[in-house]
Design an enzyme around this catalytic site. Structure first.
Site, short mmCIF file in Angstrom:
data_model
loop_
_atom_site.label_atom_id
_atom_site.label_comp_id
_atom_site.label_asym_id
_atom_site.label_seq_id
_atom_site.Cartn_x
_atom_site.Cartn_y
_atom_site.Cartn_z
N LYS A 87 0.82 -1.22 0.00
CA LYS A 87 0.00 0.00 0.00
C LYS A 87 0.86 1.27 0.00
O LYS A 87 0.47 2.30 -0.52
CB LYS A 87 -0.92 0.02 1.22
CG LYS A 87 -1.97 -1.08 1.20
CD LYS A 87 -3.01 -0.82 0.14
CE LYS A 87 -4.08 -1.88 0.13
NZ LYS A 87 -5.00 -1.71 -0.99
N GLU A 109 -10.33 5.42 2.58
CA GLU A 109 -11.13 4.33 3.14
C GLU A 109 -10.21 3.13 3.29
O GLU A 109 -9.21 3.03 2.58
CB GLU A 109 -12.33 4.03 2.23
CG GLU A 109 -12.14 2.95 1.20
CD GLU A 109 -11.10 3.28 0.14
OE1 GLU A 109 -10.48 2.34 -0.36
OE2 GLU A 109 -10.89 4.47 -0.18
N SER A 378 2.11 -9.53 -0.67
CA SER A 378 1.72 -8.10 -0.66
C SER A 378 1.79 -7.47 0.72
O SER A 378 1.94 -6.26 0.85
CB SER A 378 0.32 -7.94 -1.24
OG SER A 378 -0.59 -8.76 -0.53
#
Lengths: 418, 261
Positions: A87, A109, A378
């Site tokens: 992210k 969000e 990830s």
């Protein structure tokens, strides 16, 4: 992957209320300029290296390779980014863009909380005000991440409408953006939403695949034969896959959340098995889980970050054209894959990433011994400690929680001490 | 001139400003929502904007969102909704019904079919707030074929050239959003930029030959007085829903009387 006016085949576009038109255009132009500006790209690269710790390694898993007796297994270690997930790649990029646009506040969000944490970290670093919308149910599942967001100075708003998960948080973030767009940027965490968000997020995440191209050639002298990534919104998959799109010999596998079963509401499978249907909502056209009347449906996954009702228009298009093969992994297989990686390689994966592991582990034994596969890890699994402890039915964990809670300095206890 | 615009022009001969009231179809039940529409038309409201619920109504504030979610606990069907509205339209020839929804349920129903069925049931206008005009060629042509009006929205932050473009394509009426943000009272309201309504409406008037309806955040008589002479329709949505939630149809009618009589 470049869109055509925001569209990837029949998916994508910009279906937003009129009130957001100007802001959307501003972002579109700012991104167009920034991605071609060497100064912006140099700053982005510097932040990726000096703040997030890039490049992340490509780790060979000798024990797992031996265990399955098939393909040679490598992990792209996005879990080693600062904050523990891919992210960060996108948030740093959009954070720098926010500064460039002269805005002072970011809205985001989050489902699993990783995007929320990454946004709160970058907002703190860049001196931006930060509001995070999170489904009330996700807050229950991922409270440690909420704790850190608050410590970082972000305002975390629990969303209590609908199913109280990611989709509802996204609707609420869009409503905030509608009211505050002149000073706020909606920092979307995945390659979804109105144009240019899918393309922009994919652009920032492509650092993953670009590094794999270099690392694979350096470490084993060729591109990987096959790539695996989990697909919730699709940002880590876009990041790994897109730099290899034109390398036809490289196969790509996206793994969705099979959850508890294939009944509507039990899973988050949009693309495999034709379970999703084309639709237009939340600013863009893609495959959504919906009923015949076009109402979006509830979803489930053991991994909060994968239970999104839609999917990146880029991934939807690549799946439709056959460039990406889509499959899914059930919750139980995901937990098994997670514990296998723990025990064989000493790496703690996020439950989201464990979907990619589960998909790859199913194929690995049947692939030739000289085949090389890369699985995108990830994110790391620290945040999932409660869910994993429950899933593996660890007997001592509940006792630990009870004892810890008993020793917790409650307001009452503090009063007593004073 | 379109059927809607003709109706507005005729009605405006005797009224300084027309009323458009918003009702969520199926809230709290289908029967009650139809009875509520009937009551409003008996009361003489000029328009009813009927919202067909969608699971993710991103341009709406908390009152309407909650009503949509509640309504969706029942199985709602677009075709049945249109038939029921058609019956009401026939019974109350002095009022008009406009259908509002989000794109996805209408897209699933079929935009061609929507325009055709709406025309059959004497629904004269359609509002889809998440369909930008740039993506609307098929929808616009379906509306034209069936002689119904696709109502477009403009906002205080619509750039001047875009405002001119939207106004030039407006048919029926132009929906002028009074402020940034979502409908009704909302936790985001404090962030919304307030604009000078008079300047905003004057700017729109320069470009628009179609009648103008103004909505979002209207809940007081003074606001309607301010609009009189500058707009053709005052649109009451969340305020009416809030009154209805507090005191049922009786409280809703009282609000309409307080605002318009």
């Amino acid at each position: 992957m470049q869109s055509e006016n925001g569209f990837y085949g029949q998916y994508g576009g910009s279906y937003i209320p009129e009130i957001l038109y100007s802001s959307q255009q501003q972002i579109l132009h700012a991104f167009e300029e920034a991605k071609n500006d060497p100064e912006f790209l140099a700053e982005l690269n510097k932040q990726w290296q000096q703040f997030s710790g890039r490049p992340t390694p490509l780790t060979f898993c000798a024990n797992l390779t031996e265990h399955f007796g098939g393909a040679q297994i490598y992990l792209k270690r996005e879990d080693l980014n600062h904050s523990g997930a891919h992210k960060m790649n996108n948030v740093i990029g959009q954070g720098l863009l926010v500064k460039r646009m002269g805005k002072k506040r970011v809205i985001a969000e989050t489902g699993a909380g990783q995007h929320g944490i990454a946004t709160a970290l970058v907002a703190a670093r860049l001196g931006l005000e930060c509001t995070i919308y999170m489904g009330a149910k996700d807050i229950e599942r991922q409270y440690p991440n909420v704790f850190w967001m608050k410590q970082l100075g972000a305002t975390v708003v629990p969303v209590t409408t609908g199913a109280q998960t990611l989709r509802d948080a996204l609707d609420e973030a869009l409503r905030d953006w509608s009211s505050s767009h002149e000073e706020s940027h909606y920092l979307i965490g995945t390659s979804c939403g109105c144009a240019p968000f899918p393309e922009m997020v994919a652009f920032f995440q492509s650092v993953i695949g670009n590094e794999v191209r270099e690392q694979s050639v350096a470490q084993f002298g060729q591109f990987p034969d096959r790539l695996y990534a989990c697909v919730g919104g699709g940002s880590n998959a876009c990041g790994l896959f897109l730099p290899f799109l034109d390398d036809k010999e490289v196969e790509m596998v996206g793994v969705e959340a099979g959850g508890k079963g294939l009944e509507l509401g039990e899973h988050s499978i949009r693309l495999s098995h034709n379970l999703g249907q084309p639709g237009i909502a939340q600013g863009f056209a893609t495959m959504f889980l919906q009923d015949n009347a076009g109402q979006l449906q509830e979803t489930h996954s053991i991994a909060a970050g994968l239970d999104y009702v839609g999917v990146s228009p880029i991934i939807a298009h690549l799946a439709e054209t056959g460039r990406i093969k889509m499959t899914y992994a059930m919750d139980d297989d995901v937990v098994a894959a997670c514990t296998l990686l723990l025990k064989k390689e000493g790496i703690i994966p996020a439950l989201e990433s464990s979907h990619a592991l589960a998909g790859a582990f199913k194929d690995a034994p049947n692939l030739p011994k000289d085949a090389k596969i890369v699985i995108n890890l990830s994110g790391r699994g620290d945040k999932d400690i409660f869910n994993v402890a429950k899933a593996v039915e660890d007997e001592t964990f509940p006792q630990f929680l009870t004892d810890y809670l008993a020793s917790y300095p409650t307001t009452q206890n503090k009063g007593d001490k004073a | 001139m379109s059927q809607l615009a003709t109706f507005i022009e005729a009605k405006r001969q005797n009224k300084p400003i027309l009323s458009m009231t918003h009702v969520v179809y199926g809230y709290p039940s289908v029967e009650e929502s139809l009875s509520w529409m009937e009551k409003l038309m008996e009361e003489g409201v000029d328009f009813i904007e009927v919202q067909f619920p969608f699971s993710d109504p991103v341009a709406d504030g908390p009152s309407i969102v909650a009503a949509c979610h509640k309504a969706l606990e029942q199985k709602l069907d677009v075709d049945t909704c249109l038939s029921q509205l058609g019956k009401l339209a026939k019974r109350f020839p002095d009022s008009r019904i406009v259908l509002m929804s989000y794109l996805n349920p209408m897209y699933r129903f079929g935009l061609d079919k929507l325009a055709q069925r709406a025309a059959e049931e004497n629904i004269l206008g359609l509002i889809l707030p998440d369909l930008p005009i740039e993506q609307a060629a098929t929808y616009q042509s379906a509306c034209k074929t069936n002689n119904i009006d696709p109502v477009w929205l403009v906002t205080p932050v619509t750039p001047p050239d875009r405002l001119a473009m939207l106004a030039s394509q407006a048919s029926g009426f132009l929906y002028c959003v009074a402020r940034s943000g979502v409908t009704g009272h909302s936790s985001h309201e404090g962030k919304a930029k307030q604009t000078s309504l008079d300047d905003y409406l004057a700017q729109i008037k320069q470009h628009a030959s179609a009648p103008m309806g103004v909505g979002f955040g209207i809940r007081e008589r003074a606001q309607i007085e301010q609009l009189t002479g500058k707009a053709d329709i005052a649109i009451i949505g969340s305020a009416l829903l809030d009154a209805y939630n507090q005191g049922g149809q009786k409280a809703g009618i009282k609000l309409i009387k307080d605002l318009f009589h």
